[in-house]
Each structure stands twice: as structure tokens, then as C-alpha cells.
Write a protein that holds these residues in place. Structure first.
Motif, PDB file in Angstrom:
ATOM      1  N   LYS A 232       4.161 -16.659  15.590  1.00  0.00           N
ATOM      2  CA  LYS A 232       5.279 -17.409  16.126  1.00  0.00           C
ATOM      3  C   LYS A 232       6.426 -17.230  15.365  1.00  0.00           C
ATOM      4  N   TYR A 233       6.189 -16.478  14.068  1.00  0.00           N
ATOM      5  CA  TYR A 233       7.373 -16.110  13.306  1.00  0.00           C
ATOM      6  C   TYR A 233       8.123 -14.892  13.740  1.00  0.00           C
ATOM      7  N   TRP A 234       9.569 -14.807  13.596  1.00  0.00           N
ATOM      8  CA  TRP A 234      10.457 -13.917  13.989  1.00  0.00           C
ATOM      9  C   TRP A 234       9.908 -12.391  13.474  1.00  0.00           C
ATOM     10  N   TYR A 235       9.341 -12.431  12.434  1.00  0.00           N
ATOM     11  CA  TYR A 235       8.993 -11.126  11.815  1.00  0.00           C
ATOM     12  C   TYR A 235       7.448 -10.770  11.958  1.00  0.00           C
ATOM     13  N   TYR A 236       6.982 -11.409  13.041  1.00  0.00           N
ATOM     14  CA  TYR A 236       5.594 -10.950  13.111  1.00  0.00           C
ATOM     15  C   TYR A 236       5.245  -9.519  13.662  1.00  0.00           C
ATOM     16  N   ASN A 237       6.092  -8.950  14.632  1.00  0.00           N
ATOM     17  CA  ASN A 237       5.857  -7.467  14.868  1.00  0.00           C
ATOM     18  C   ASN A 237       6.199  -6.617  13.818  1.00  0.00           C
ATOM     19  N   LEU A 238       7.041  -7.079  12.959  1.00  0.00           N
ATOM     20  CA  LEU A 238       7.407  -6.057  11.742  1.00  0.00           C
ATOM     21  C   LEU A 238       6.111  -6.207  10.825  1.00  0.00           C
ATOM     22  N   LEU A 239       5.535  -7.268  10.739  1.00  0.00           N
ATOM     23  CA  LEU A 239       4.313  -7.400   9.859  1.00  0.00           C
ATOM     24  C   LEU A 239       3.015  -6.533  10.554  1.00  0.00           C
ATOM     25  N   ILE A 240       2.980  -6.402  11.854  1.00  0.00           N
ATOM     26  CA  ILE A 240       1.931  -5.698  12.479  1.00  0.00           C
ATOM     27  C   ILE A 240       2.148  -4.166  12.217  1.00  0.00           C
ATOM     28  N   LYS A 241       3.506  -3.783  12.283  1.00  0.00           N
ATOM     29  CA  LYS A 241       3.709  -2.272  12.154  1.00  0.00           C
ATOM     30  C   LYS A 241       3.410  -1.934  10.738  1.00  0.00           C
ATOM     31  N   ALA A 242       4.037  -2.746   9.617  1.00  0.00           N
ATOM     32  CA  ALA A 242       3.885  -2.320   8.469  1.00  0.00           C
ATOM     33  C   ALA A 242       2.309  -2.513   8.110  1.00  0.00           C
ATOM     34  N   GLU A 243       1.697  -3.318   8.475  1.00  0.00           N
ATOM     35  CA  GLU A 243       0.070  -3.376   8.218  1.00  0.00           C
ATOM     36  C   GLU A 243      -0.481  -1.987   8.549  1.00  0.00           C
ATOM     37  N   LYS A 244      -0.038  -1.755   9.930  1.00  0.00           N
ATOM     38  CA  LYS A 244      -0.687  -0.399  10.589  1.00  0.00           C
ATOM     39  C   LYS A 244      -0.055   0.977   9.702  1.00  0.00           C
ATOM     40  N   GLU A 245       1.075   0.753   9.321  1.00  0.00           N
ATOM     41  CA  GLU A 245       1.674   2.065   8.609  1.00  0.00           C
ATOM     42  C   GLU A 245       0.944   2.296   7.037  1.00  0.00           C
ATOM     43  N   TRP A 246       0.864   0.981   6.578  1.00  0.00           N
ATOM     44  CA  TRP A 246       0.179   0.910   5.138  1.00  0.00           C
ATOM     45  C   TRP A 246      -1.099   1.392   5.416  1.00  0.00           C
ATOM     46  N   ARG A 247      -1.824   0.863   6.113  1.00  0.00           N
ATOM     47  CA  ARG A 247      -3.161   1.077   6.483  1.00  0.00           C
ATOM     48  C   ARG A 247      -3.693   2.826   6.750  1.00  0.00           C
ATOM     49  N   GLU A 248      -2.432   3.336   7.442  1.00  0.00           N
ATOM     50  CA  GLU A 248      -2.655   4.789   7.674  1.00  0.00           C
ATOM     51  C   GLU A 248      -2.721   5.496   6.249  1.00  0.00           C
ATOM     52  N   TYR A 249      -1.744   4.895   5.431  1.00  0.00           N
ATOM     53  CA  TYR A 249      -1.328   5.924   4.204  1.00  0.00           C
ATOM     54  C   TYR A 249      -2.785   5.523   3.353  1.00  0.00           C
ATOM     55  N   LEU A 250      -3.299   4.129   3.248  1.00  0.00           N
ATOM     56  CA  LEU A 250      -4.328   3.700   2.417  1.00  0.00           C
ATOM     57  C   LEU A 250      -5.842   4.728   2.911  1.00  0.00           C
ATOM     58  N   ALA A 251      -5.796   4.830   4.207  1.00  0.00           N
ATOM     59  CA  ALA A 251      -7.187   5.284   4.769  1.00  0.00           C
ATOM     60  C   ALA A 251      -6.895   7.094   4.807  1.00  0.00           C
ATOM     61  N   ASN A 252      -5.737   7.305   5.188  1.00  0.00           N
ATOM     62  CA  ASN A 252      -5.569   8.739   5.660  1.00  0.00           C
ATOM     63  C   ASN A 252      -4.570   9.445   4.730  1.00  0.00           C
ATOM     64  N   ASP A 253      -4.219   8.945   3.736  1.00  0.00           N
ATOM     65  CA  ASP A 253      -3.061   9.623   3.048  1.00  0.00           C
ATOM     66  C   ASP A 253      -1.898  10.004   3.775  1.00  0.00           C
ATOM     67  N   LYS A 254      -1.368   9.201   4.709  1.00  0.00           N
ATOM     68  CA  LYS A 254      -0.318   9.495   5.403  1.00  0.00           C
ATOM     69  C   LYS A 254       0.828   8.775   4.591  1.00  0.00           C
ATOM     70  N   ILE A 255       1.876   9.290   4.046  1.00  0.00           N
ATOM     71  CA  ILE A 255       2.772   8.693   3.442  1.00  0.00           C
ATOM     72  C   ILE A 255       3.603   7.695   4.323  1.00  0.00           C
ATOM     73  N   PRO A 256       3.918   6.398   3.960  1.00  0.00           N
ATOM     74  CA  PRO A 256       4.867   5.677   4.884  1.00  0.00           C
ATOM     75  C   PRO A 256       5.946   6.302   5.354  1.00  0.00           C
ATOM     76  N   GLY A 257       6.420   5.790   6.358  1.00  0.00           N
ATOM     77  CA  GLY A 257       7.929   6.213   7.044  1.00  0.00           C
ATOM     78  C   GLY A 257       8.762   5.159   6.872  1.00  0.00           C
ATOM     79  N   LYS A 258       8.567   4.270   7.697  1.00  0.00           N
ATOM     80  CA  LYS A 258       9.659   3.121   7.707  1.00  0.00           C
ATOM     81  C   LYS A 258       9.737   2.304   6.529  1.00  0.00           C
ATOM     82  N   PHE A 259       8.224   1.909   6.207  1.00  0.00           N
ATOM     83  CA  PHE A 259       8.045   0.820   5.309  1.00  0.00           C
ATOM     84  C   PHE A 259       7.688   1.390   3.851  1.00  0.00           C
ATOM     85  N   SER A 260       8.201   2.527   3.430  1.00  0.00           N
ATOM     86  CA  SER A 260       7.929   3.116   2.225  1.00  0.00           C
ATOM     87  C   SER A 260       8.470   2.622   0.800  1.00  0.00           C
ATOM     88  N   ASN A 261       9.444   1.434   0.904  1.00  0.00           N
ATOM     89  CA  ASN A 261      10.206   0.829  -0.133  1.00  0.00           C
ATOM     90  C   ASN A 261       9.110  -0.032  -1.034  1.00  0.00           C
TER      91      ASN A 261
END
Length: 286
Positions: free
Chosen positions: A116-145
Motif C-alpha cells: 500500500k506504500y507509495w514506493y512498493y513498485n520501486l522496492l519490487i524493481k530493486a529486489e529484482k535488479e539486486w537479485r539478478e546481480y547476486l545470482a547472475n553477476d549482472k551489475i545493477p543499473g538503476k539501483f547501483s548506488n
């Protein structure tokens, strides 16, 4: 317990995964008390940190490799050897992302209102991007900071905040940080004298994070760090005030704490937690 590994998305026997690394729990107990107490529930003594049925054995092994690297190359050299120039390699970035990813997943799994929070979709996108890095060594793009700030014993306190040293050097904390104008979003986690955060939405001033930002490849931490990033400065003030307002343990639990201290009071006051409490009470409180 059989379920889906949160990292690899495979059906596996799930381990009880620590949100805070086990070596952090062990060090915190060794330098304080053999029991842990949550600030939100101080009457309950626990011997371990927060755990979830989260990862497969393979995922635990991947995280464990980087936890071992961080413990040996950053954690111990800074806390016990007092080294202030700390070179690092790609394991540093992996460890930091893996910790913040666990914080993010913890919030997604335990906060019943999070969608219900305004940032929920951003969390979902960040979780996916970070997971891709942790599992497949794909350096984060948008959430790299990704950042790490080192703290130390507090020398001065010009604010009215109580318990500043204890929070910055002892408390384990993990949360999502946002603001009412919806102009800032961070994933935040800390333990001992290490404060991590990942920037999911730029507030402004991110160019000032040169001393704390972790490179995905290699770099050097030089301590003390220059730090002027307003979202974290503001959050820390509010968070310390919030933590200091939590209720103390009840009379029965306070008596147990006192009994434990009296077993060896000299050792207690010479411990890291004793020094922190002494500093807050006798040096910093106004």
C-alpha cells in the motif's frame, strides 16, 4: 522446510537464513551480553538474530563466501586492529548488496501493508535488479548506488539526542527510509560500527557520497570519511530519538541484566557495550 529459494527461485530445502550475518551476532554477544534484546521488545532475551526460511544451501554458500571476506578484510581489521585504510575488491559490493537485499526481502515478507506504500513498485524493481546481480553477476543499473559509512566512539554531542553512541556503535537496525514528499527512498541496514544504505530514489546531493559509495569492482575506504548526505543525517537523528524512546525492560528483566553485570563488573565496563553506555551517560548527556 521445502520452498522456493528467494535468490535462485528454485524449489529447495530452505535454511533458516540470518538477516544479519552470524559473525555479527557472535561479535555483538562477545563484546556485550550473551543475550540479544530487540529495542521494540526489550523483555525478550534472544540468543540469535532475525532469521527467515529464505535461502537454499547453495545460496547460503554464495553469501557465506562474501561474509567471510568482509569479516576478514573489513570487519575485524576496523573493529579490532583499528585500521583506517581498507582496500577492497568486488566482494565488498556483493556483501553490501546481499545484506541490503535481505533487508529489503525481510520488509517485503513481514510488513503486511507494504503493497500500500507509495514506493512498493520501486522496492519490487530493486529486489529484482539486486537479485539478478547476486545470482547472475549482472551489475545493477538503476539501483547501483550502494554505500557504507564507518562509525566510531562519539566524541561530542551537540544535539539533545540520548543514546547516540549506543545507537551508532552497537544497535542492529534495518528498515526502509522514505519521506512525506516522496522525494527520497533508501534501503538501510546497520550493525556495530557499519551503516549501509542503497539509494532507490535520488533525493539530491548523491554526488557528495564519494567517500561512502562502494565500487562494484575495487576501491579503498579511508576513515574518517567526509559525509554530508542529508537523507541519512536526518534519518539518523530521527531514528536515534525513536530508539531512545522505546520502553526499558521491566523490573524483572532489569534485575537479570544487573545480575549478569555483577558477575564481573570490571569486564562489563571494559567491554564495547560498557564503554558505549558509559560514554552516553557520563560524557555526552546534557
Amino acid at each position: 522446510m521445502i520452498g522456493e529459494c528467494a535468490l535462485f527461485k528454485t524449489k529447495s530445502e530452505l535454511r533458516e537464513s540470518h538477516i544479519y550475518p552470524k559473525f555479527v551476532i557472535d561479535y555483538t554477544k562477545k563484546t556485550g551480553s550473551r543475550f540479544l534484546r530487540k529495542t521494540v521488545n526489550p523483555n525478550k532475551r534472544e540468543q540469535d538474530g532475525i532469521k527467515l526460511h529464505l535461502l537454499s544451501h547453495t545460496a547460503e554458500q554464495e553469501f557465506g563466501k562474501r561474509e567471510k571476506w568482509f569479516a576478514e578484510n573489513i570487519f575485524v581489521p576496523y573493529l579490532t586492529e583499528r585500521k583506517y585504510t581498507l582496500p577492497y575488491n568486488e566482494n565488498m559490493y556483493y556483501f553490501a548488496v546481499s545484506f541490503l537485499w535481505r533487508v529489503l526481502v525481510l520488509n517485503l515478507k513481514t510488513d503486511l501493508n507494504i503493497n500500500k506504500y507509495w514506493y512498493y513498485n520501486l522496492l519490487i524493481k530493486a529486489e529484482k535488479e539486486w537479485r539478478e546481480y547476486l545470482a547472475n553477476d549482472k551489475i545493477p543499473g538503476k539501483f547501483s548506488n550502494i554505500n557504507l559509512m564507518f562509525t566510531d566512539r562519539v566524541l561530542t554531542n551537540n544535539s539533545e539526542l540520548k543514546g547516540v553512541d549506543f545507537y551508532t556503535t552497537r544497535v542492529m537496525d534495518a528498515t526502509i527510509v522514505d519521506n512525506k514528499p516522496h522525494t527520497c527512498l533508501l534501503v538501510y541496514g546497520k550493525f556495530n560500527k557499519f551503516i549501509f544504505w542503497g539509494v532507490l530514489k535520488d533525493y539530491g546531493g548523491e554526488e557528495l557520497l564519494t567517500d561512502t559509495r562502494i565500487s562494484p569492482s575495487r576501491g579503498v575506504f579511508r576513515i574518517p570519511q567526509k559525509f554530508e548526505y542529508f537523507p541519512i543525517v536526518s534519518f539518523l537523528g530521527n531514528r536515534i530519538k525513536e530508539v531512545s524512546s522505546f520502553p526499558l525492560p521491566n523490573q524483572s528483566q532489569q534485575e537479570k541484566i544487573e545480575k549478569e553485570i555483577l558477575k564481573d563488573p570490571i569486564a562489563f565496563w571494559n567491554s564495547d557495550v560498557g564503554k558505549s553506555l558509559f560514554n552516553d551517560k557520563f560524557n555526552l548527556d546534557k
